[in-house]
Design an enzyme around this catalytic site. Structure first.
Site, PDB file in Angstrom:
ATOM      1  N   TYR A   1      -7.523   3.315   2.258  1.00 35.70           N
ATOM      2  CA  TYR A   1      -6.551   4.013   1.423  1.00 35.70           C
ATOM      3  C   TYR A   1      -6.403   3.268   0.101  1.00 35.70           C
ATOM      4  O   TYR A   1      -6.147   2.065   0.082  1.00 35.70           O
ATOM      5  CB  TYR A   1      -5.188   4.076   2.124  1.00 35.70           C
ATOM      6  CG  TYR A   1      -4.115   4.765   1.325  1.00 35.70           C
ATOM      7  CD1 TYR A   1      -4.178   6.132   1.082  1.00 35.70           C
ATOM      8  CD2 TYR A   1      -3.038   4.055   0.817  1.00 35.70           C
ATOM      9  CE1 TYR A   1      -3.184   6.776   0.353  1.00 35.70           C
ATOM     10  CE2 TYR A   1      -2.041   4.687   0.089  1.00 35.70           C
ATOM     11  CZ  TYR A   1      -2.122   6.047  -0.143  1.00 35.70           C
ATOM     12  OH  TYR A   1      -1.145   6.678  -0.871  1.00 35.70           O
TER      13      TYR A   1
ATOM     14  N   ASP B   1      -9.926  -3.739  -3.295  1.00 36.37           N
ATOM     15  CA  ASP B   1      -8.526  -3.320  -3.276  1.00 36.37           C
ATOM     16  C   ASP B   1      -7.777  -4.310  -2.384  1.00 36.37           C
ATOM     17  O   ASP B   1      -7.793  -4.204  -1.157  1.00 36.37           O
ATOM     18  CB  ASP B   1      -8.420  -1.897  -2.732  1.00 36.37           C
ATOM     19  CG  ASP B   1      -6.980  -1.399  -2.661  1.00 36.37           C
ATOM     20  OD1 ASP B   1      -6.056  -2.223  -2.825  1.00 36.37           O
ATOM     21  OD2 ASP B   1      -6.786  -0.197  -2.416  1.00 36.37           O
TER      22      ASP B   1
ATOM     23  N   LYS C   1       1.979  -5.073  -4.061  1.00 31.77           N
ATOM     24  CA  LYS C   1       2.913  -5.520  -3.044  1.00 31.77           C
ATOM     25  C   LYS C   1       3.445  -6.924  -3.313  1.00 31.77           C
ATOM     26  O   LYS C   1       4.508  -7.093  -3.904  1.00 31.77           O
ATOM     27  CB  LYS C   1       2.277  -5.427  -1.647  1.00 31.77           C
ATOM     28  CG  LYS C   1       1.926  -3.998  -1.234  1.00 31.77           C
ATOM     29  CD  LYS C   1       1.482  -3.914   0.196  1.00 31.77           C
ATOM     30  CE  LYS C   1       1.023  -2.520   0.582  1.00 31.77           C
ATOM     31  NZ  LYS C   1       2.081  -1.511   0.638  1.00 31.77           N
TER      32      LYS C   1
END
Length: 429
Positions: free
Chosen positions: A144, A239, A267
């Site tokens: 994702y 990523d 994050k």
């Protein structure tokens, strides 16, 4: 006073938001039932609006490796907020955080701050296409990379949880430029590059996929992808929204000793506030506007509060030896859970862990790809999840997400969790 119970808030939220939530996995749709509403948090614990405590293994989806409301982050925010919440011009804290990131991640020579991982991934794809002059992007099933059109193809996370790994509204012509391969399949990767390598602008991947459950790379797989990218002059994008600053100060690329061309961070670099970054080789990053011809902009990019929180979190992680603590907690939890599974004779449960990331799949087959993850028993997971929740343990409300440890979790917390897992395994059968 208005009724602020979770039940009443959920009733109101469904009238206000699509599906009652502002991010799909929060709806608990994959496990049934209604979500609870968080009132406050501290350390490893969340309290809902009804006053019930939960030992938290979601940790804001990995953004809080030091736990909730850490004093160092709170102090940094108190100092920053009196100076202003947003300026619209550069500020010193974005320079400080960028220098800290660059010192920790050697592959990052220059970087661009953004407000979300989705934004950074979208920019990375555009930048790769502009730099190489090619249009195709290669991703892996179950990884994702946010919800931009080019990347919401065979996606993980909420899209997978809700049975919609492809999204309506993504033009077929654009989706056709995204090639998808199975994760951990070196033969498929080699064959694709042999056929189409000169057309692929970039490979984007999670070095440790954590949005279809946890799917660690097989030995040598990431090295092979790096070699193929080198051979065909394709950019390699890591990523590391989840793994960056969590697996080590240098992220997964340090752990696996692989240098990508571009890196996505998120994050942890926001310390619980909205922040992300795109970094990499100077010659690639200099193609971004205003220096180059690839456009990207953001009003809140480099927001001073997010920069202060992210910088405080990263500095505190280094100061307190967080990575050693997280690894030790992960090893202890793994040992206890594997021992429990052996004692119970549980052949239909797979436990997967890397550092402070872990998950359980309810299947008797090894899980190394999206295809094998999809064979797990989702109904049993739902029963398992609700049993844990009743016992005050909060795991992600989806069989295709990953649990997170924080340094705020204690050995006593882990022992309590293993006892609860034992009960949940009994109740879920």
């Amino acid at each position: 006073m208005a009724d602020r119970s979770s039940a009443n808030l959920w009733k109101e939220a469904k009238e206000l938001f699509p599906g009652g939530v502002n991010s799909p996995v929060r709806s608990f749709r994959a496990v049934g039932g209604a979500p609870f509403f968080a009132q406050r948090a501290g350390g490893a614990t969340l309290w809902d609006t009804d006053g019930r405590p939960y030992l938290d293994y979601v940790c804001s989806w990995g953004a809080l490796p030091l736990g909730h409301a850490h004093p160092a982050i709170e102090s940094a925010l108190r100092e920053a907020i009196v100076e202003g919440t947003s300026f619209g011009v550069p500020n010193p804290r974005e320079v400080q955080l960028a220098k800290t990131i660059r010192a920790s991640v050697p592959s990052i020579e220059k970087l661009r701050m953004t407000s979300s991982g989705t934004e950074s991934c979208m920019t990375a794809v555009r930048l790769a296409r502009g730099f190489t002059g090619r249009n195709k992007i290669l991703k892996f099933a179950g990884c994702y990379h946010g919800h931009s059109d080019s990347l919401l193809v065979k996606a993980g996370s909420g899209a997978l949880t809700h049975g919609e790994p492809d999204s309506a509204g993504v033009p077929a012509a654009l989706a056709d430029l995204t090639v998808v391969l199975p994760w951990n399949d070196p033969v498929a990767a080699r064959d694709l590059f042999t056929r189409e390598g000169k057309e692929i602008a970039a490979v984007i991947l999670e070095p440790v996929p954590a949005n279809a459950g946890l799917l660690p790379p097989q030995p040598g797989f990431l090295n092979q992808i790096r070699e193929l990218c080198d051979r065909y002059e394709t950019l390699l994008i890591f990523d590391e929204v989840i793994t960056g600053f969590r697996l080590s100060m240098g992220g997964a690329q340090e752990r696996f000793a692989i240098r990508p061309d571009l890196t996505i961070l998120g994050k942890i670099v926001g310390g619980g506030l909205p922040a992300a970054a795109l970094g990499g080789r100077t010659d690639i990053l200099e193609r971004l506007a205003p220096e180059g011809d690839v456009y990207q902009a953001g009003t809140l990019s480099g927001n001073p509060l997010a920069m202060a929180a992210g910088l405080a979190q990263i500095e505190e992680m280094e100061r307190c030896g967080a990575h050693k603590q997280l690894e030790e907690l992960g090893m202890l939890l793994e040992s206890e859970i594997r021992d429990l599974l052996r004692r119970r004779g549980e052949r239909g449960v797979q436990f997967q862990r890397i550092s402070s990331l872990f998950c359980l799949f309810f299947t008797d087959q090894p899980v190394c790809s999206l295809e094998t993850a999809l064979r797990s028993d989702r109904k049993r997971f739902a029963r398992f999840f609700h049993s844990l929740l009743r016992q005050g343990i909060f795991f992600p409300p989806s069989p295709f997400e990953t649990c997170f440890l924080s340094t705020a979790h204690s050995q006593a917390d882990l022992e309590k969790t293993v006892v609860a897992i034992d009960q949940a395994l009994k109740e879920s059968q």
